[in-house]
Design a protein around this motif. Sequence first.
Motif, PDB file in Angstrom:
ATOM      1  N   PHE A  98     -38.101 -12.041 -69.243  1.00 55.75           N
ATOM      2  CA  PHE A  98     -38.767 -13.333 -69.089  1.00 55.75           C
ATOM      3  C   PHE A  98     -38.037 -14.437 -69.842  1.00 55.75           C
ATOM      4  N   SER A  99     -37.913 -15.585 -69.200  1.00 55.53           N
ATOM      5  CA  SER A  99     -37.477 -16.794 -69.884  1.00 55.53           C
ATOM      6  C   SER A  99     -38.660 -17.305 -70.690  1.00 55.53           C
ATOM      7  N   LEU A 100     -38.456 -17.556 -71.978  1.00 54.03           N
ATOM      8  CA  LEU A 100     -39.567 -17.904 -72.866  1.00 54.03           C
ATOM      9  C   LEU A 100     -39.901 -19.386 -72.798  1.00 54.03           C
ATOM     10  N   THR A 122     -47.650  -9.692 -80.648  1.00 53.58           N
ATOM     11  CA  THR A 122     -47.264 -10.950 -81.290  1.00 53.58           C
ATOM     12  C   THR A 122     -47.165 -10.763 -82.793  1.00 53.58           C
ATOM     13  N   HIS A 123     -46.248 -11.506 -83.396  1.00 52.00           N
ATOM     14  CA  HIS A 123     -46.092 -11.435 -84.851  1.00 52.00           C
ATOM     15  C   HIS A 123     -45.556 -12.767 -85.336  1.00 52.00           C
ATOM     16  N   GLY A 124     -46.397 -13.484 -86.065  1.00 52.13           N
ATOM     17  CA  GLY A 124     -45.995 -14.767 -86.617  1.00 52.13           C
ATOM     18  C   GLY A 124     -45.646 -15.777 -85.554  1.00 52.13           C
ATOM     19  N   ASP A 125     -44.618 -16.568 -85.843  1.00 49.09           N
ATOM     20  CA  ASP A 125     -44.184 -17.604 -84.927  1.00 49.09           C
ATOM     21  C   ASP A 125     -42.849 -17.252 -84.271  1.00 49.09           C
ATOM     22  N   SER A 126     -42.659 -15.984 -83.955  1.00 52.74           N
ATOM     23  CA  SER A 126     -41.456 -15.583 -83.224  1.00 52.74           C
ATOM     24  C   SER A 126     -41.478 -16.259 -81.857  1.00 52.74           C
ATOM     25  N   PRO A 127     -40.309 -16.472 -81.234  1.00 57.31           N
ATOM     26  CA  PRO A 127     -40.274 -17.162 -79.931  1.00 57.31           C
ATOM     27  C   PRO A 127     -41.186 -16.530 -78.884  1.00 57.31           C
ATOM     28  N   TRP A 180     -44.524 -18.279 -77.158  1.00 54.92           N
ATOM     29  CA  TRP A 180     -44.574 -18.356 -75.689  1.00 54.92           C
ATOM     30  C   TRP A 180     -45.852 -17.722 -75.149  1.00 54.92           C
ATOM     31  N   ALA A 181     -46.173 -16.533 -75.621  1.00 54.42           N
ATOM     32  CA  ALA A 181     -47.346 -15.819 -75.110  1.00 54.42           C
ATOM     33  C   ALA A 181     -48.644 -16.558 -75.416  1.00 54.42           C
ATOM     34  N   LYS A 227     -34.677  -5.514 -83.224  1.00 52.51           N
ATOM     35  CA  LYS A 227     -33.816  -5.298 -84.383  1.00 52.51           C
ATOM     36  C   LYS A 227     -34.316  -6.139 -85.545  1.00 52.51           C
ATOM     37  N   LEU A 228     -34.448  -5.519 -86.694  1.00 50.89           N
ATOM     38  CA  LEU A 228     -34.934  -6.205 -87.889  1.00 50.89           C
ATOM     39  C   LEU A 228     -34.047  -7.409 -88.164  1.00 50.89           C
ATOM     40  N   GLY A 229     -34.683  -8.565 -88.306  1.00 51.98           N
ATOM     41  CA  GLY A 229     -33.935  -9.787 -88.542  1.00 51.98           C
ATOM     42  C   GLY A 229     -33.743 -10.624 -87.314  1.00 51.98           C
ATOM     43  N   ASP A 230     -33.895 -10.021 -86.110  1.00 46.16           N
ATOM     44  CA  ASP A 230     -33.726 -10.760 -84.859  1.00 46.16           C
ATOM     45  C   ASP A 230     -35.044 -11.268 -84.293  1.00 46.16           C
ATOM     46  N   ASP A 231     -36.159 -10.843 -84.876  1.00 46.63           N
ATOM     47  CA  ASP A 231     -37.456 -11.245 -84.298  1.00 46.63           C
ATOM     48  C   ASP A 231     -38.020 -12.474 -84.948  1.00 46.63           C
TER      49      ASP A 231
END
Length: 368
Positions: free
Chosen positions: A135-137, A215-220, A224-225, A364-368
């Motif tokens: 999905f495009s966010l 969902t977790h925090g304000d990740s992209p 979006w969701a 991956k830890l750090g990418d979310d």
Amino acid sequence: MVTSTVDRQGLTDVIEHVNDDHQDELLSIAQVFIDADAERATLLDVSDSGLKLQVDTPAGSRSHLHAFSMTGDAEDKILFLAYQAMVRQRKLPPGTKTRYFRFVERQTLSANMLRLVFTTDRPLPANEPGYAFFFSLKALRPTRQNKDVEYSDMPLMMRLWFRGMLTVMKWLKPTARRKLLNSMYSKSKYYTLRASFPAENDDSAHRLAWIDVYTHGDSPGSVWARSLAPGDMVKSTAEYREKTDHVHEGRVLLIADETAMPALAAVLENWRNPLPPTLVLISRSEAEQDYVDASLIPEDSQVYRIVADGEERKERVEALLRTLGPLDAAWGALEHSDAKMVRVFLRTRHSLAASNNRVRGYWKLGDD
């Protein structure tokens, strides 16, 4: 034609790109929405409300205005309009992976798990655990005058700059290549199809989708969701099929964290193995464990629950693996380094071949 909120230089880039790389799409827009006899179309200008095309026909050339039915980025609106036109013309090449989804509603399943309900005109897979869409966010939102805009799937030509990117990446160092790829795909993400259903008053084709998002925090992906509104259109540009057929015989380990629980639930829902699985559920909070409903878990399954994060999570997973009996196959998904640790352990301790040792890194830890 007035451009109100679009940067002029950015708009010029869009116009040049569309004219250079999307002639077929522009011609479809002209033939469907303006003049069926159009032989060529050129994008002259774009505003928030619509676009201006020069349309060449056997009778001559004229400029025409056409209103957008959605709000959003300029290029996205143009390509969605082309999408609608090409669907009407049945210009869908076989094997296309691009499709649009209309957002229907959002359901809260737990403190952090949201169910996004979508519809799509293109039939969805039925009973395929782990089937995912890229999905495009971001989203296109209907204008007030077009709340019932029609849609379906539309293929769009691959951007020519990808060819250049592939050439460039051949010469980059691995760290630089990964950084480039992360920047390219930071605004898109795979999410699993939890289940699909026939739409109301429809035939047997599945066109209603449940996409469950952790969902977790304000990740992209989380933003979006939570931000989608009914009627929004979202685009998926790729699809992925998990390989799960190997779990239907022998002694099987299923291991998943919150991000993989939707896929896990689908695997359990379609369980055909006469033997119950060994099930490991991993989460950061106790509440998320309830997502996998007890009714889905086969009778006599061994169920282990790990509520932990970071290094503690990895240590507890590894310690648990050392206590398990013989295994013939495994499926699962969790954090990238955790997944690698599990695969290596199963390969060395249980001699699982790659075809039976399918534990993937979903994040991956750090990418979310």
